[in-house]
Design an enzyme around this catalytic site. Structure first.
Site, PDB file in Angstrom:
ATOM      1  N   ASP A  13      -2.550  28.121 -19.448  1.00 21.30           N
ATOM      2  CA  ASP A  13      -1.272  28.284 -18.762  1.00 21.30           C
ATOM      3  C   ASP A  13      -0.427  29.340 -19.463  1.00 21.30           C
ATOM      4  O   ASP A  13       0.160  30.227 -18.833  1.00 21.30           O
ATOM      5  CB  ASP A  13      -0.552  26.934 -18.742  1.00 21.30           C
TER       6      ASP A  13
ATOM      7  N   HIS B 209       0.049  32.510 -11.313  1.00 27.75           N
ATOM      8  CA  HIS B 209       0.422  31.202 -10.790  1.00 27.75           C
ATOM      9  C   HIS B 209       0.279  31.129  -9.272  1.00 27.75           C
ATOM     10  O   HIS B 209       0.028  30.049  -8.721  1.00 27.75           O
ATOM     11  CB  HIS B 209       1.834  30.834 -11.232  1.00 27.75           C
TER      12      HIS B 209
ATOM     13  N   HIS C  70      -3.273  30.283  -8.808  1.00 24.36           N
ATOM     14  CA  HIS C  70      -3.405  28.845  -9.064  1.00 24.36           C
ATOM     15  C   HIS C  70      -3.025  28.048  -7.824  1.00 24.36           C
ATOM     16  O   HIS C  70      -3.736  27.122  -7.406  1.00 24.36           O
ATOM     17  CB  HIS C  70      -2.512  28.417 -10.231  1.00 24.36           C
TER      18      HIS C  70
ATOM     19  N   HIS D  15      -4.116  22.228 -14.515  1.00 24.67           N
ATOM     20  CA  HIS D  15      -3.258  23.346 -14.119  1.00 24.67           C
ATOM     21  C   HIS D  15      -3.590  24.613 -14.904  1.00 24.67           C
ATOM     22  O   HIS D  15      -3.830  25.678 -14.329  1.00 24.67           O
ATOM     23  CB  HIS D  15      -1.794  22.940 -14.347  1.00 24.67           C
TER      24      HIS D  15
END
Length: 365
Positions: free
Chosen positions: A171, A254, A257, A271
């Site tokens: 992340d 992101h 993602h 995540h």
């Protein structure tokens, strides 16, 4: 547009700090709703309860239902109303923390965030990521203020599964590259303005810390040791990445993602594991030099972060699946449009395919 930096009111990191939670909580209210999982309570519930002994704060414990969804938030709002709690304490992983922040926002009460893992940069942010009850990304809930307190007990975090801290590194890997993209495009950050030099410096420090300390920290954690490298990575995953992404901005990683959440096969992945692959995809879109891309992919491989769609759980990779991810990532409301050039599902689909191919190449299979 103004340059803006936001951060939590206080950040505390150290071994055994959870034993002082009641002492910290006294400064914020008289009755705390403590959101935790049933398994989390079994592990550290006694530490939390003991920390409130003799303190002028009463507690109400409630078990998290597993998803940061509007259904769960509304359920907890009812609990707050029924019990008269005047502060929220979230203890656990990213979705618990995001839920605690959302509930505190809707009730206009302080929120204390106590991660038991270092798997995301969610703890410090004025942001909750809202999912459907089934775990599909729904929206970002931007909050008017960051948490009042973020408390990182490194003794507890060191005992968590190593994969979770590695996911946090995945992340955090996105932080600098997304901030750089936003700076180059002039896009507004999550803080509502342009990135400050301080935010960019923290984002770059985050990346450098990951590269220098990441593998050392993983090996130490596998040995059950909390070393200086582990402490630095916990701070990078949480504080540096938290301020860096929020006051630096989100872009491609992101959004990719979020696109991956449309594939049910990817739901078991953490995540940060999906963000790591999203980062590689963003760097492919940017066409960074080959040696830089190789360094980042091999770093991911060394840590065990996924670099292919197969490693993300996609058993059969098809053009249709990749295009579904790309189309979702390119949603008008997502952050892929913060890139300093035009993006569309076709170019993103091509980048995903190429990122997957590079991953297979460097894996040697």
């Amino acid at each position: 547009m103004a340059n803006i930096l936001i951060s939590p009111g206080k950040y505390v990191q150290g071994a055994g700090e959870m034993k002082k939670l009641g002492e910290y909580a006294e400064k914020y209210g008289k009755k705390a709703l403590i959101l935790i999982t049933s398994s989390g309570y079994k592990r550290i519930g006694n530490i939390v309860e003991d920390s409130f002994a003799g303190k002028e704060v009463s507690t109400v414990f409630d078990y998290f239902n597993g998803e940061c969804s509007k259904t769960e938030i509304n359920r907890l709002l009812k609990v707050v109303e029924d019990t008269g709690c005047d502060m929220i304490i979230g203890i656990g992983g990213g979705k618990i923390l995001d839920t605690a922040k959302a509930v505190a926002f809707h009730k206009s009460v302080p929120v204390l965030i106590c991660p038991t893992i270092a798997s995301t940069d969610a703890p410090c942010s004025a942001l909750s990521v809202i999912y459907t009850d089934e775990g599909v990304f729904e929206e970002y809930l931007f909050l008017p203020a960051n948490p009042n307190l973020v408390l990182m007990d490194t003794e507890i975090i060191t005992k968590s599964p190593v994969r979770l801290t590695v996911s946090g590194m995945g992340d955090a890997l996105a932080t600098y590259f997304e901030a750089r993209a936003c700076k180059n495009s002039g896009a507004a950050t999550c803080a509502g303005g342009l990135a400050t030099s301080a935010a960019m410096s923290l984002a770059e420090l985050c990346f450098n810390t990951l590269m220098e300390e990441g593998v050392k920290a993983k090996l130490a954690l596998e040995a059950g040791a909390c070393t200086p490298a582990v402490e630095k990575i916990i701070e990078a995953n949480t504080l540096l990445s938290g301020i860096g992404f929020e006051s630096g901005g989100l872009a491609g990683a992101h959004a990719i993602h979020n696109g991956l959440t449309v594939l049910e096969e990817c739901h078991p992945m953490y995540h940060g594991e999906k963000v790591a692959f999203g980062t590689i995809t963003q760097l492919v879109l940017e066409n960074i030099p080959g040696e830089e891309l190789e360094d980042i992919i091999t770093w991911c491989i060394e840590l065990g972060l996924p670099v292919t769609l197969k490693e993300l759980g996609v058993k059969e990779v098809t053009d249709e699946k990749i295009m579904a991810v790309a189309a979702a990532a390119c949603a008008d409301t997502d952050t892929l449009h913060n890139m300093p050039f035009e993006v569309n599902p076709e170019t993103v689909s091509a980048a995903i395919k190429a990122a997957d191919a590079y991953g297979h190449y460097y894996l040697g299979k």
